[in-house]
Design a protein around this motif. Structure first.
Motif, PDB file in Angstrom:
ATOM      1  N   MET A 193      -4.952  -6.182  -4.264  1.00  0.00           N
ATOM      2  CA  MET A 193      -4.250  -7.208  -5.356  1.00  0.00           C
ATOM      3  C   MET A 193      -3.616  -5.937  -6.276  1.00  0.00           C
ATOM      4  N   GLU A 194      -2.549  -6.268  -5.751  1.00  0.00           N
ATOM      5  CA  GLU A 194      -1.518  -5.556  -6.427  1.00  0.00           C
ATOM      6  C   GLU A 194      -1.890  -5.888  -8.246  1.00  0.00           C
ATOM      7  N   THR A 195      -1.752  -4.297  -9.049  1.00  0.00           N
ATOM      8  CA  THR A 195      -0.504  -5.220 -10.661  1.00  0.00           C
ATOM      9  C   THR A 195       0.436  -5.592 -10.473  1.00  0.00           C
ATOM     10  N   PRO A 196       0.308  -5.961 -11.028  1.00  0.00           N
ATOM     11  CA  PRO A 196       2.549  -6.451 -11.164  1.00  0.00           C
ATOM     12  C   PRO A 196       2.546  -5.027 -12.411  1.00  0.00           C
ATOM     13  N   ARG A 197       4.301  -4.837 -11.745  1.00  0.00           N
ATOM     14  CA  ARG A 197       4.997  -3.166 -12.648  1.00  0.00           C
ATOM     15  C   ARG A 197       5.755  -3.934 -13.248  1.00  0.00           C
ATOM     16  N   THR A 198       6.124  -4.570 -13.722  1.00  0.00           N
ATOM     17  CA  THR A 198       6.878  -5.568 -14.223  1.00  0.00           C
ATOM     18  C   THR A 198       6.880  -6.215 -15.194  1.00  0.00           C
ATOM     19  N   PRO A 199       7.516  -6.738 -16.473  1.00  0.00           N
ATOM     20  CA  PRO A 199       7.058  -7.978 -16.725  1.00  0.00           C
ATOM     21  C   PRO A 199       7.638  -9.032 -16.652  1.00  0.00           C
ATOM     22  N   ALA A 200       8.371  -8.849 -15.588  1.00  0.00           N
ATOM     23  CA  ALA A 200       9.399  -9.827 -15.068  1.00  0.00           C
ATOM     24  C   ALA A 200       8.045 -10.489 -13.284  1.00  0.00           C
ATOM     25  N   GLU A 201       7.984  -9.295 -13.620  1.00  0.00           N
ATOM     26  CA  GLU A 201       6.666  -9.699 -12.316  1.00  0.00           C
ATOM     27  C   GLU A 201       5.443  -9.780 -12.679  1.00  0.00           C
ATOM     28  N   ALA A 202       4.554 -10.050 -13.864  1.00  0.00           N
ATOM     29  CA  ALA A 202       3.694 -10.507 -14.181  1.00  0.00           C
ATOM     30  C   ALA A 202       3.853 -11.752 -14.747  1.00  0.00           C
ATOM     31  N   MET A 203       5.123 -12.405 -14.956  1.00  0.00           N
ATOM     32  CA  MET A 203       5.513 -13.323 -15.833  1.00  0.00           C
ATOM     33  C   MET A 203       5.486 -14.078 -14.503  1.00  0.00           C
ATOM     34  N   GLN A 204       6.033 -13.864 -13.480  1.00  0.00           N
ATOM     35  CA  GLN A 204       6.761 -14.315 -11.771  1.00  0.00           C
ATOM     36  C   GLN A 204       4.212 -15.045 -11.542  1.00  0.00           C
ATOM     37  N   ARG A 205       3.604 -14.168 -11.523  1.00  0.00           N
ATOM     38  CA  ARG A 205       2.710 -14.009 -11.096  1.00  0.00           C
ATOM     39  C   ARG A 205       2.362 -15.178 -11.750  1.00  0.00           C
ATOM     40  N   LEU A 218       1.009 -15.343   6.151  1.00  0.00           N
ATOM     41  CA  LEU A 218       0.192 -13.941   5.505  1.00  0.00           C
ATOM     42  C   LEU A 218       0.927 -13.468   7.791  1.00  0.00           C
ATOM     43  N   MET A 219       0.574 -14.075   8.396  1.00  0.00           N
ATOM     44  CA  MET A 219       0.863 -14.165   9.707  1.00  0.00           C
ATOM     45  C   MET A 219       1.892 -13.770   9.876  1.00  0.00           C
ATOM     46  N   GLN A 220       3.115 -14.897   9.500  1.00  0.00           N
ATOM     47  CA  GLN A 220       4.581 -14.783   9.676  1.00  0.00           C
ATOM     48  C   GLN A 220       5.086 -13.281   9.461  1.00  0.00           C
ATOM     49  N   ILE A 221       4.334 -13.167   7.837  1.00  0.00           N
ATOM     50  CA  ILE A 221       4.715 -11.994   7.922  1.00  0.00           C
ATOM     51  C   ILE A 221       5.201 -10.209   8.352  1.00  0.00           C
ATOM     52  N   GLU A 222       3.977  -9.897   8.462  1.00  0.00           N
ATOM     53  CA  GLU A 222       2.324  -9.151   8.673  1.00  0.00           C
ATOM     54  C   GLU A 222       2.498  -9.369  10.701  1.00  0.00           C
ATOM     55  N   GLY A 223       2.468 -10.753  11.202  1.00  0.00           N
ATOM     56  CA  GLY A 223       1.463 -10.253  12.333  1.00  0.00           C
ATOM     57  C   GLY A 223       0.211 -10.255  12.176  1.00  0.00           C
ATOM     58  N   LYS A 224      -0.400 -10.714  13.362  1.00  0.00           N
ATOM     59  CA  LYS A 224      -2.019 -10.831  13.458  1.00  0.00           C
ATOM     60  C   LYS A 224      -2.955  -9.836  12.864  1.00  0.00           C
ATOM     61  N   GLY A 225      -2.419  -8.648  13.521  1.00  0.00           N
ATOM     62  CA  GLY A 225      -3.453  -7.892  13.225  1.00  0.00           C
ATOM     63  C   GLY A 225      -3.101  -7.340  11.857  1.00  0.00           C
ATOM     64  N   GLY A 226      -2.059  -7.105  11.028  1.00  0.00           N
ATOM     65  CA  GLY A 226      -1.920  -6.752   9.870  1.00  0.00           C
ATOM     66  C   GLY A 226      -2.373  -8.058   8.671  1.00  0.00           C
ATOM     67  N   ALA A 227      -2.407  -9.244   8.876  1.00  0.00           N
ATOM     68  CA  ALA A 227      -2.724 -10.351   8.330  1.00  0.00           C
ATOM     69  C   ALA A 227      -4.594 -10.077   8.729  1.00  0.00           C
ATOM     70  N   ARG A 240      -5.907  -7.470   8.755  1.00  0.00           N
ATOM     71  CA  ARG A 240      -6.318  -6.094   8.183  1.00  0.00           C
ATOM     72  C   ARG A 240      -5.821  -5.938   6.553  1.00  0.00           C
ATOM     73  N   MET A 241      -5.403  -6.545   5.953  1.00  0.00           N
ATOM     74  CA  MET A 241      -5.012  -7.270   5.059  1.00  0.00           C
ATOM     75  C   MET A 241      -6.372  -8.025   4.073  1.00  0.00           C
ATOM     76  N   LEU A 242      -6.514  -8.973   5.217  1.00  0.00           N
ATOM     77  CA  LEU A 242      -7.363 -10.222   5.260  1.00  0.00           C
ATOM     78  C   LEU A 242      -9.111  -9.118   4.711  1.00  0.00           C
ATOM     79  N   ARG A 243      -8.946  -8.564   5.543  1.00  0.00           N
ATOM     80  CA  ARG A 243     -10.548  -7.499   5.745  1.00  0.00           C
ATOM     81  C   ARG A 243     -10.579  -6.716   4.153  1.00  0.00           C
ATOM     82  N   ASP A 244      -9.209  -6.155   3.724  1.00  0.00           N
ATOM     83  CA  ASP A 244      -9.041  -5.073   2.525  1.00  0.00           C
ATOM     84  C   ASP A 244      -9.541  -6.763   1.569  1.00  0.00           C
ATOM     85  N   ILE A 245      -8.975  -7.603   1.623  1.00  0.00           N
ATOM     86  CA  ILE A 245      -9.198  -8.621   0.024  1.00  0.00           C
ATOM     87  C   ILE A 245     -10.289  -8.361   0.470  1.00  0.00           C
TER      88      ILE A 245
END
Length: 84
Positions: free
Chosen positions: A1-13, A50-59, A61-66
């Motif tokens: 869960m990455e911290t937004p880097r810019t005010p625009a990213e924070a506002m988007q979130r 997430l699977m569309q973007i990262e594929g099954k294995g990447g998804a 891994r990301m879910l285990r990390d979360i």
């Protein structure tokens, strides 16, 4: 869960969070959907994207990390106790 880097990213979130909350409230109040169904639908949609973007294995891994971050306390401030 990455911290937004810019005010625009924070506002988007913030705006995305408000939209998600509005959708959940609509599902609960207008459709009488149980919270479990709402969570299931949001989760299914999110994981499918997430699977569309990262594929099954990447998804996976990301879910285990979360899950690890949650176990380590990443959301402790949001945890609801008895009576809340």
């Amino acid at each position: 869960m990455e911290t937004p880097r810019t005010p625009a990213e924070a506002m988007q979130r913030i705006l995305c969070d408000r939209l998600i909350e509005s959708c959940a409230v609509t599902m609960f109040q207008k459709l009488n959907a149980p919270v479990e169904v709402i969570i299931d639908r949001f989760t299914a949609y999110s994981i499918a994207q997430l699977m569309q973007i990262e594929g099954k294995g990447g998804a996976a891994r990301m879910l285990r990390d979360i899950a690890q971050q949650i176990e380590e306390g990443a959301l402790d401030a949001n945890e609801r106790g008895p009576g809340n």
